[in-house]
Design an enzyme around this catalytic site. Structure first.
Site, PDB file in Angstrom:
ATOM      1  N   LYS A 111     -30.628   2.039 -62.480  1.00 43.63           N
ATOM      2  CA  LYS A 111     -30.814   3.220 -63.328  1.00 43.63           C
ATOM      3  C   LYS A 111     -30.674   2.910 -64.814  1.00 43.63           C
ATOM      4  CE  LYS A 111     -29.502   6.624 -59.847  1.00 43.63           C
ATOM      5  NZ  LYS A 111     -28.600   7.753 -59.497  1.00 43.63           N
ATOM      6  N   LYS A 123     -40.109   9.603 -50.032  1.00 44.08           N
ATOM      7  CA  LYS A 123     -39.265  10.646 -49.463  1.00 44.08           C
ATOM      8  C   LYS A 123     -39.444  11.949 -50.227  1.00 44.08           C
ATOM      9  CE  LYS A 123     -35.111   9.061 -49.654  1.00 44.08           C
ATOM     10  NZ  LYS A 123     -33.633   8.976 -49.430  1.00 44.08           N
ATOM     11  N   LYS A 154     -35.365  16.528 -53.904  1.00 44.25           N
ATOM     12  CA  LYS A 154     -35.100  17.760 -54.653  1.00 44.25           C
ATOM     13  C   LYS A 154     -35.240  17.560 -56.144  1.00 44.25           C
ATOM     14  CE  LYS A 154     -30.010  17.275 -54.456  1.00 44.25           C
ATOM     15  NZ  LYS A 154     -29.938  16.106 -53.565  1.00 44.25           N
TER      16      LYS A 154
END
Length: 321
Positions: free
Chosen positions: A108, A189, A192
């Protein structure tokens, strides 16, 4: 035996969260298992405070509406005082090298001009979540296993250096759930936090929204449904979603539908009915502000009661109290 699992309010809860985790938590969780909304975990990158607060409230309502007993849920930030103290103690137990070796931090932070310190220390906060509640087991995917290993390392180090305070947790692989993929891009995938939500079915979507998204789901150019995840990921995703909702095996279900259109309508009906009680229950809780506040306050009080003695003991052991 206490299991601990959390869900981060990085976006609205979606179908994959429900089929892969929430439904299982409600059906299989033990009386002592704990489930929490990890709102502090959503602050390692830039975020909108009002949106974060709203999503955390919504997720709490979804957990209860999904069938998880209210006494087993809480919101992470309601334990901020206890977590803050324990996180500092654990940061004083952890080395920089251990934190910097975390794979998620490397991934990240790669190529980022400015990285928040919290992205580096987040695994220590996760360790505090686990150790604070005395969790014996933490069901996680492979992407989080390294973080649980860090929690184990810190628990053992603290116990051997200062005295026995913490349960040393085990990382466990949760039972295989539905492998729900993005309807528009079935090679990834369903998420959200996806930037494009066209292929994401959210738990609170209205039936007509769900039907539109499923009807627009990417398929694979043939005329009849076939279950072949490698070569036909789009139609295979729909078959897996249907199997998760109504039971059966995806390959066997494929033989029952003569066309993509019929299958999509059937999947839409099944998903709408699967999510209906959760959607209606969540809406009812969000409309009943006093009841949801009562649930949240009671959950926080129970979580604090279960954990405050560990914080006190840890602070006393290190000479801070």
């Amino acid at each position: 035996m206490v299991q601990l699992s959390g869900i981060t309010p990085s976006g609205h809860v979606q179908l994959g969260n429900h089929l892969g985790a929430l439904r299982r938590w409600a059906a299989e969780g033990g009386a002592d298992d704990l489930y929490f909304v990890s709102d502090l975990h959503a602050m390692t990158t830039a975020h909108n405070p009002a949106k974060l607060r709203s999503l955390a409230t919504e997720q709490l309502a979804v957990l209860v509406a999904a069938g998880i007993a209210p006494e087993r849920v809480f919101v992470q930030s309601d334990l901020a005082r206890e977590l803050g103290a324990l996180t500092w103690v654990l940061e004083c137990t952890c080395s920089y090298g251990e934190a910097a070796r975390m794979i998620q931090f490397k991934e990240k932070s790669k190529g980022q001009a400015g990285v928040r310190l919290s992205l580096l220390t987040y695994p220590v906060l996760m360790a505090a979540d686990i150790l604070l509640q005395g969790a014996d087991e933490v069901p996680v995917g492979e992407d989080q296993r390294q973080h649980v290993e860090l929690a184990r390392t810190l628990a053992r180090r603290f116990n051997s250096t200062y005295g026995e305070v913490f349960v040393v947790p085990e990382a466990t692989l949760p039972p295989a759930g539905a492998r729900v993929k993005d309807l528009a891009e079935p090679t990834r995938k369903m998420s959200k936090s996806a930037q494009d939500s066209a292929g994401v079915v959210f738990v609170l979507d209205e039936p007509d929204q769900i039907r539109r998204k499923i009807r627009k789901a990417r398929t694979d150019g043939d005329s009849a449904p076939v279950y072949d995840p490698e070569n036909r990921p789009g139609i295979s995703n729909l078959l897996e979603i249907l199997a998760a909702c109504v039971g059966g095996e995806p390959a066997e279900l494929a033989d029952k539908y003569p066309s993509y259109g019929v299958l999509k309508d059937t999947v839409a009906d099944a998903v709408i009915e699967e999510l209906r009680p959760v959607r209606e229950g969540t809406r009812a809780l969000l409309d009943d502000v006093s009841e949801l506040e009562r649930v949240r306050k009671a959950g926080a009080e129970r979580a604090i009661d279960r954990s405050s003695h560990r914080v006190s003991a840890a602070l006393r052991m290190v000479g801070a109290a």
